[in-house]
Design a protein around this motif. Sequence first.
Motif, PDB file in Angstrom:
ATOM      1  N   ARG A  31       0.856  -1.191   0.000  1.00  0.00           N
ATOM      2  CA  ARG A  31       0.000   0.000   0.000  1.00  0.00           C
ATOM      3  C   ARG A  31       0.891   1.239   0.000  1.00  0.00           C
ATOM      4  N   ILE A  32       0.383   2.319  -0.545  1.00  0.00           N
ATOM      5  CA  ILE A  32       1.101   3.588  -0.521  1.00  0.00           C
ATOM      6  C   ILE A  32       0.640   4.392   0.691  1.00  0.00           C
ATOM      7  N   VAL A  33       1.582   4.745   1.544  1.00  0.00           N
ATOM      8  CA  VAL A  33       1.279   5.523   2.739  1.00  0.00           C
ATOM      9  C   VAL A  33       1.394   7.001   2.403  1.00  0.00           C
ATOM     10  N   GLY A  34       0.357   7.766   2.715  1.00  0.00           N
ATOM     11  CA  GLY A  34       0.405   9.185   2.391  1.00  0.00           C
ATOM     12  C   GLY A  34      -0.680   9.991   3.081  1.00  0.00           C
ATOM     13  N   THR A  35      -0.480  11.292   3.113  1.00  0.00           N
ATOM     14  CA  THR A  35      -1.490  12.214   3.642  1.00  0.00           C
ATOM     15  C   THR A  35      -2.521  12.469   2.555  1.00  0.00           C
ATOM     16  N   VAL A  36      -3.785  12.349   2.915  1.00  0.00           N
ATOM     17  CA  VAL A  36      -4.870  12.401   1.929  1.00  0.00           C
ATOM     18  C   VAL A  36      -5.667  13.690   2.096  1.00  0.00           C
ATOM     19  N   ALA A  49       2.673   2.882  16.297  1.00  0.00           N
ATOM     20  CA  ALA A  49       3.685   1.844  16.097  1.00  0.00           C
ATOM     21  C   ALA A  49       5.088   2.433  16.267  1.00  0.00           C
ATOM     22  N   LYS A  50       5.990   1.623  16.794  1.00  0.00           N
ATOM     23  CA  LYS A  50       7.345   2.098  17.034  1.00  0.00           C
ATOM     24  C   LYS A  50       8.129   2.279  15.742  1.00  0.00           C
ATOM     25  N   THR A  51       7.761   1.522  14.718  1.00  0.00           N
ATOM     26  CA  THR A  51       8.439   1.637  13.429  1.00  0.00           C
ATOM     27  C   THR A  51       7.411   1.899  12.328  1.00  0.00           C
ATOM     28  N   GLY A  52       7.855   2.547  11.289  1.00  0.00           N
ATOM     29  CA  GLY A  52       6.987   2.769  10.134  1.00  0.00           C
ATOM     30  C   GLY A  52       6.001   3.909  10.275  1.00  0.00           C
ATOM     31  N   ALA A  53       6.114   4.714  11.327  1.00  0.00           N
ATOM     32  CA  ALA A  53       5.185   5.833  11.502  1.00  0.00           C
ATOM     33  C   ALA A  53       5.482   6.932  10.488  1.00  0.00           C
ATOM     34  N   GLU A  54       4.432   7.447   9.873  1.00  0.00           N
ATOM     35  CA  GLU A  54       4.563   8.520   8.890  1.00  0.00           C
ATOM     36  C   GLU A  54       3.529   9.602   9.187  1.00  0.00           C
ATOM     37  N   PHE A  55       4.004  10.825   9.361  1.00  0.00           N
ATOM     38  CA  PHE A  55       3.102  11.942   9.631  1.00  0.00           C
ATOM     39  C   PHE A  55       3.247  13.083   8.637  1.00  0.00           C
ATOM     40  N   GLY A  56       4.293  13.066   7.854  1.00  0.00           N
ATOM     41  CA  GLY A  56       4.504  14.140   6.887  1.00  0.00           C
ATOM     42  C   GLY A  56       4.645  15.504   7.532  1.00  0.00           C
ATOM     43  N   GLY A  57       5.232  15.535   8.736  1.00  0.00           N
ATOM     44  CA  GLY A  57       5.416  16.801   9.432  1.00  0.00           C
ATOM     45  C   GLY A  57       4.184  17.299  10.158  1.00  0.00           C
ATOM     46  N   LEU A  58       3.153  16.459  10.259  1.00  0.00           N
ATOM     47  CA  LEU A  58       1.883  16.885  10.863  1.00  0.00           C
ATOM     48  C   LEU A  58       1.624  16.231  12.218  1.00  0.00           C
ATOM     49  N   GLU A  59       2.618  15.597  12.791  1.00  0.00           N
ATOM     50  CA  GLU A  59       2.398  14.847  14.032  1.00  0.00           C
ATOM     51  C   GLU A  59       1.881  15.739  15.162  1.00  0.00           C
ATOM     52  N   GLU A  60       2.440  16.907  15.325  1.00  0.00           N
ATOM     53  CA  GLU A  60       2.022  17.814  16.402  1.00  0.00           C
ATOM     54  C   GLU A  60       0.557  18.213  16.234  1.00  0.00           C
ATOM     55  N   GLU A  61       0.164  18.546  15.009  1.00  0.00           N
ATOM     56  CA  GLU A  61      -1.225  18.933  14.736  1.00  0.00           C
ATOM     57  C   GLU A  61      -2.168  17.759  14.958  1.00  0.00           C
ATOM     58  N   TYR A  62      -1.743  16.573  14.557  1.00  0.00           N
ATOM     59  CA  TYR A  62      -2.566  15.382  14.735  1.00  0.00           C
ATOM     60  C   TYR A  62      -2.775  15.068  16.209  1.00  0.00           C
ATOM     61  N   LYS A  63      -1.712  15.137  16.990  1.00  0.00           N
ATOM     62  CA  LYS A  63      -1.817  14.829  18.422  1.00  0.00           C
ATOM     63  C   LYS A  63      -2.679  15.863  19.154  1.00  0.00           C
ATOM     64  N   ALA A  64      -2.622  17.102  18.704  1.00  0.00           N
ATOM     65  CA  ALA A  64      -3.463  18.138  19.307  1.00  0.00           C
ATOM     66  C   ALA A  64      -4.939  17.862  19.034  1.00  0.00           C
ATOM     67  N   ALA A  65      -5.266  17.453  17.792  1.00  0.00           N
ATOM     68  CA  ALA A  65      -6.648  17.118  17.439  1.00  0.00           C
ATOM     69  C   ALA A  65      -7.133  15.901  18.225  1.00  0.00           C
ATOM     70  N   GLU A  66      -6.258  14.916  18.405  1.00  0.00           N
ATOM     71  CA  GLU A  66      -6.608  13.731  19.187  1.00  0.00           C
ATOM     72  C   GLU A  66      -6.884  14.110  20.643  1.00  0.00           C
ATOM     73  N   SER A  67      -6.077  14.996  21.181  1.00  0.00           N
ATOM     74  CA  SER A  67      -6.239  15.416  22.571  1.00  0.00           C
ATOM     75  C   SER A  67      -7.580  16.126  22.785  1.00  0.00           C
ATOM     76  N   ILE A  68      -7.973  16.960  21.827  1.00  0.00           N
ATOM     77  CA  ILE A  68      -9.254  17.672  21.934  1.00  0.00           C
ATOM     78  C   ILE A  68     -10.421  16.687  21.877  1.00  0.00           C
ATOM     79  N   ALA A  69     -10.354  15.723  20.956  1.00  0.00           N
ATOM     80  CA  ALA A  69     -11.419  14.717  20.850  1.00  0.00           C
ATOM     81  C   ALA A  69     -11.500  13.883  22.113  1.00  0.00           C
TER      82      ALA A  69
END
Length: 268
Positions: free
Chosen positions: A178-183, A209-229
């Motif tokens: 599969r191709i991993v990417g931001t959609v 996951a400890k390996t293979g994680a891909e965020f495309g530089g958006l990890e901080e924004e993603y974690k903030a959205a998760e925290s709010i939810a």
Amino acid sequence: MGWPSTSDSGKNSKNDDSSRRPVSWPDSLNGTDWEHYKDPRNWVLTLLVTTTTLVSLQVYRSYLRRIPGTTHIQPSFFRKRSLFGRVTSVGDGDNFHLYHTPGGRLAGWDWLRKVPVKKTELKNKTIPIRIAGVDAPEGAHFGHPAQPFSSEALTWLSDYLLGRRVRVLIYRRDHYDRIVGTVYVRRFLTRQDVGLEMLKRGLATTYEAKTGAEFGGLEEEYKAAESIAKTRKLGIWGGKKKAFESPRDYKTRMNVGEPQNGNGKTKA
């Protein structure tokens, strides 16, 4: 009528021999009429046609040639290019299949060129996409029960993407090809990050996951959205905290005795 004189014949023979003698490269250059090439009218048109042809071929190969599957994506494309196409099926809460339509409507798609609809026509012609940075609840597979909210995540993603045109910023190929990417998808005249929208609604966690994680530089924004939810107890966060099991923890727990794919790796 008399025969030609032998003297004339000899002269012609000498002329022929002299014309056939090899000419050295310096003599050839010295004998060229370079004045002819100093006039731009004699070579500019040829140069323009040649350059235009070469550039057009390169543009077609890089941007307009349709990619039918994962194996046709060049490694040089990862982290530098994106894929544009139509979502033809949604297989789980965080992955789907894309029919590549390079150039979009400007290249004739949807009015001169049609995207196939039947499964038989789509077979081996789509690209499986794994949404980067998020992990949706696991559905029932490998004989294991489904996680809570797995059907809700799948339904939401299907309603949100199925049949729509999306752009995928591609990062890498995973062990399931599969191709991993931001959609990204356009909704209500705005471009929306699909993974981020899932996190906002509590339909996925950030990828753990400890390996293979891909965020495309958006990890901080993603974690903030998760925290709010999580604070608002949306979706998967609405139950009791002690009873919560993330998709990663679920997969880790179910790894024992879980069927594996051909290369000995379980689903990520």
